[in-house]
Design a protein around this motif. Structure first.
Motif, mmCIF file in Angstrom:
data_model
loop_
_atom_site.group_PDB
_atom_site.id
_atom_site.type_symbol
_atom_site.label_atom_id
_atom_site.label_comp_id
_atom_site.label_asym_id
_atom_site.label_seq_id
_atom_site.Cartn_x
_atom_site.Cartn_y
_atom_site.Cartn_z
ATOM 1 N N SER A 45 0.794 -1.029 -0.103
ATOM 2 C CA SER A 45 0.076 -0.030 0.070
ATOM 3 C C SER A 45 0.829 1.258 -0.050
ATOM 4 O O SER A 45 0.507 2.182 -0.395
ATOM 5 N N LEU A 46 2.095 1.096 0.431
ATOM 6 C CA LEU A 46 2.961 2.328 0.736
ATOM 7 C C LEU A 46 3.685 2.243 -0.936
ATOM 8 O O LEU A 46 3.884 3.594 -1.133
ATOM 9 N N SER A 47 3.675 1.564 -1.440
ATOM 10 C CA SER A 47 4.267 1.585 -2.757
ATOM 11 C C SER A 47 3.529 2.272 -4.054
ATOM 12 O O SER A 47 4.013 2.621 -5.043
ATOM 13 N N ILE A 48 2.294 2.347 -3.504
ATOM 14 C CA ILE A 48 1.317 2.842 -4.557
ATOM 15 C C ILE A 48 1.238 4.472 -4.677
ATOM 16 O O ILE A 48 1.219 4.874 -3.724
ATOM 17 N N PRO A 49 1.689 5.161 -5.667
ATOM 18 C CA PRO A 49 1.657 6.487 -5.600
ATOM 19 C C PRO A 49 0.248 7.142 -5.640
ATOM 20 O O PRO A 49 -0.748 6.423 -6.184
ATOM 21 N N LEU A 50 -0.023 8.153 -5.051
ATOM 22 C CA LEU A 50 -1.086 8.804 -4.620
ATOM 23 C C LEU A 50 -1.289 10.119 -5.117
ATOM 24 O O LEU A 50 -2.495 10.880 -5.076
ATOM 25 N N GLY A 51 -0.395 10.510 -5.872
ATOM 26 C CA GLY A 51 -0.629 11.856 -6.695
ATOM 27 C C GLY A 51 -1.544 11.929 -7.702
ATOM 28 O O GLY A 51 -2.018 11.046 -8.206
#
Length: 98
Positions: A45-51
């Motif tokens: 979940s941390l590796s998925i970009p949220l931008g």
């Protein structure tokens, strides 16, 4: 120099340090956070970009929106810090006289 087994063949020129950084230990999570079942899920979940450049605007809004923890009409007490480590004590929520 011994060959390391934990490096990829294309990274033979990289020197890895085995020293433990004391400052970095403060940033580590001691246990897996609530919604996740394993450390692998949490890291994914941390590796998925949220931008906004990588995902749709509606998905971005849902991903970064904080959860609502109080209902409408409830008074929120200010945060109280206690102890030397600055841990936050839970503030009791009181309903307004409506």
């Amino acid at each position: 120099i011994k060959k390391r087994k934990d490096t990829a063949p294309q990274l033979e020129h990289v020197i890895l340090a085995d020293k433990r950084l004391k400052r970095a230990s403060d940033l580590l999570v001691p246990t897996v956070p609530f919604p996740f079942k394993s450390a692998k899920q949490y890291e994914a979940s941390l590796s998925i970009p949220l931008g906004r450049d990588w995902i749709a605007p509606s998905a971005h809004r849902v991903a970064v929106q904080p959860p609502t923890e109080t209902r409408q009409g409830m008074m929120i007490d200010p945060i109280k810090f206690g102890g030397k480590k600055g841990k936050i004590r839970d503030a009791k929520r009181k309903p307004l006289g409506i």
